[in-house]
Design a protein around this motif. Structure first.
Motif, PDB file in Angstrom:
ATOM      1  N   GLY A 260      20.605  12.234  -7.045  1.00 41.94           N
ATOM      2  CA  GLY A 260      21.310  11.380  -6.087  1.00 41.94           C
ATOM      3  C   GLY A 260      20.567  11.287  -4.769  1.00 41.94           C
ATOM      4  N   LEU A 261      20.075  12.414  -4.278  1.00 41.65           N
ATOM      5  CA  LEU A 261      19.296  12.405  -3.031  1.00 41.65           C
ATOM      6  C   LEU A 261      17.988  11.646  -3.207  1.00 41.65           C
ATOM      7  N   ALA A 262      17.337  11.844  -4.353  1.00 35.47           N
ATOM      8  CA  ALA A 262      16.096  11.109  -4.618  1.00 35.47           C
ATOM      9  C   ALA A 262      16.362   9.607  -4.656  1.00 35.47           C
ATOM     10  N   THR A 263      17.477   9.214  -5.239  1.00 34.14           N
ATOM     11  CA  THR A 263      17.851   7.794  -5.276  1.00 34.14           C
ATOM     12  C   THR A 263      18.142   7.284  -3.874  1.00 34.14           C
ATOM     13  N   ALA A 264      18.845   8.064  -3.078  1.00 33.55           N
ATOM     14  CA  ALA A 264      19.176   7.660  -1.702  1.00 33.55           C
ATOM     15  C   ALA A 264      17.918   7.469  -0.868  1.00 33.55           C
ATOM     16  N   VAL A 265      16.948   8.349  -1.036  1.00 30.85           N
ATOM     17  CA  VAL A 265      15.676   8.204  -0.312  1.00 30.85           C
ATOM     18  C   VAL A 265      14.977   6.920  -0.750  1.00 30.85           C
ATOM     19  N   ALA A 266      14.943   6.680  -2.053  1.00 27.28           N
ATOM     20  CA  ALA A 266      14.294   5.475  -2.570  1.00 27.28           C
ATOM     21  C   ALA A 266      14.993   4.201  -2.106  1.00 27.28           C
ATOM     22  N   MET A 267      16.309   4.261  -1.942  1.00 24.62           N
ATOM     23  CA  MET A 267      17.073   3.088  -1.507  1.00 24.62           C
ATOM     24  C   MET A 267      17.117   2.958   0.012  1.00 24.62           C
ATOM     25  N   GLY A 268      16.720   4.006   0.719  1.00 25.76           N
ATOM     26  CA  GLY A 268      16.750   3.980   2.181  1.00 25.76           C
ATOM     27  C   GLY A 268      18.141   4.079   2.763  1.00 25.76           C
ATOM     28  N   VAL A 269      19.032   4.800   2.093  1.00 24.24           N
ATOM     29  CA  VAL A 269      20.418   4.909   2.560  1.00 24.24           C
ATOM     30  C   VAL A 269      20.794   6.341   2.925  1.00 24.24           C
ATOM     31  N   LEU A 270      19.808   7.182   3.145  1.00 23.95           N
ATOM     32  CA  LEU A 270      20.061   8.602   3.370  1.00 23.95           C
ATOM     33  C   LEU A 270      20.985   8.874   4.559  1.00 23.95           C
ATOM     34  N   GLY A 271      20.975   8.018   5.562  1.00 30.34           N
ATOM     35  CA  GLY A 271      21.813   8.236   6.739  1.00 30.34           C
ATOM     36  C   GLY A 271      23.140   7.509   6.711  1.00 30.34           C
ATOM     37  N   ASP A 272      23.449   6.802   5.636  1.00 34.71           N
ATOM     38  CA  ASP A 272      24.703   6.048   5.557  1.00 34.71           C
ATOM     39  C   ASP A 272      25.909   6.988   5.477  1.00 34.71           C
ATOM     40  N   ALA A 273      26.979   6.580   6.138  1.00 31.75           N
ATOM     41  CA  ALA A 273      28.186   7.421   6.214  1.00 31.75           C
ATOM     42  C   ALA A 273      28.768   7.727   4.838  1.00 31.75           C
ATOM     43  N   TRP A 274      28.798   6.742   3.945  1.00 38.62           N
ATOM     44  CA  TRP A 274      29.360   6.961   2.613  1.00 38.62           C
ATOM     45  C   TRP A 274      28.566   8.012   1.848  1.00 38.62           C
ATOM     46  N   LEU A 275      27.255   8.036   2.041  1.00 38.28           N
ATOM     47  CA  LEU A 275      26.432   9.015   1.352  1.00 38.28           C
ATOM     48  C   LEU A 275      26.629  10.413   1.946  1.00 38.28           C
ATOM     49  N   ILE A 276      26.683  10.492   3.253  1.00 35.53           N
ATOM     50  CA  ILE A 276      26.910  11.781   3.911  1.00 35.53           C
ATOM     51  C   ILE A 276      28.270  12.342   3.508  1.00 35.53           C
ATOM     52  N   ALA A 277      29.294  11.490   3.480  1.00 33.56           N
ATOM     53  CA  ALA A 277      30.623  11.936   3.041  1.00 33.56           C
ATOM     54  C   ALA A 277      30.579  12.419   1.594  1.00 33.56           C
TER      55      ALA A 277
END
Length: 152
Positions: free
Chosen positions: A65-82
């Motif tokens: 999931g983290l690898a996908t978030a990095v690839a998508m550029g959404v690592l700092g999005d609130a929904w991902l952090i939650a």
């Protein structure tokens, strides 16, 4: 590459998190019956083993999931952090609450003297339910992605 990472992440969630959630949810029913003498300790031990093994395998889910978030550029999005916070809470509940409680019940059924095993067995349905709800909220956040520019 993002599609591959996302596919592995979703498959791991289905194949690993699903079974651990089901095993933890089923455990209290069989434990209660076995402790009352109305059931066999065998399914209780088996469900505890499934919970333990799949808990270890579940580490792959946030990793991909983290690898996908990095690839998508959404690592700092609130929904991902939650989602990450809720995932950490679910992991802590499983590792620090559910699995030790299950181990206590399994040991008591094997004949080891375990004071408070009845109380432990009584709180397992609640903790297992909270564990399942945490994962359900994470799934909803992954689908809806509130506030995301790539979301619905």
């Amino acid at each position: 590459m993002t599609a591959v990472l996302l596919s592995v992440h979703v498959l791991a969630a289905i194949v690993v998190v699903g079974p651990v959630t089901m095993a933890t949810s089923m455990f209290p029913r069989y434990a209660r019956a076995a402790l009352a003498g109305d059931g066999s300790p065998t399914p209780v031990a088996l469900l505890h083993r499934v919970s333990r093994v799949y808990a270890v395998l579940a580490v792959a889910v946030p990793f991909f999931g983290l690898a996908t978030a990095v690839a998508m550029g959404v690592l700092g999005d609130a929904w991902l952090i939650a989602s990450l916070v809720l995932t950490a809470a679910a992991a802590a509940l499983l590792g620090l609450g559910i699995l030790p409680a299950q181990a206590t019940v399994v040991a008591a059924l094997a004949g080891e003297l375990r004071p408070g095993v009845e109380r432990t067995a009584r709180i397992l349905p609640m903790t297992s339910g909270v564990f399942a709800v945490l994962w359900a909220v994470v799934v909803v956040l992954m689908i809806v992605r509130p506030g995301s520019t790539t979301g619905v």
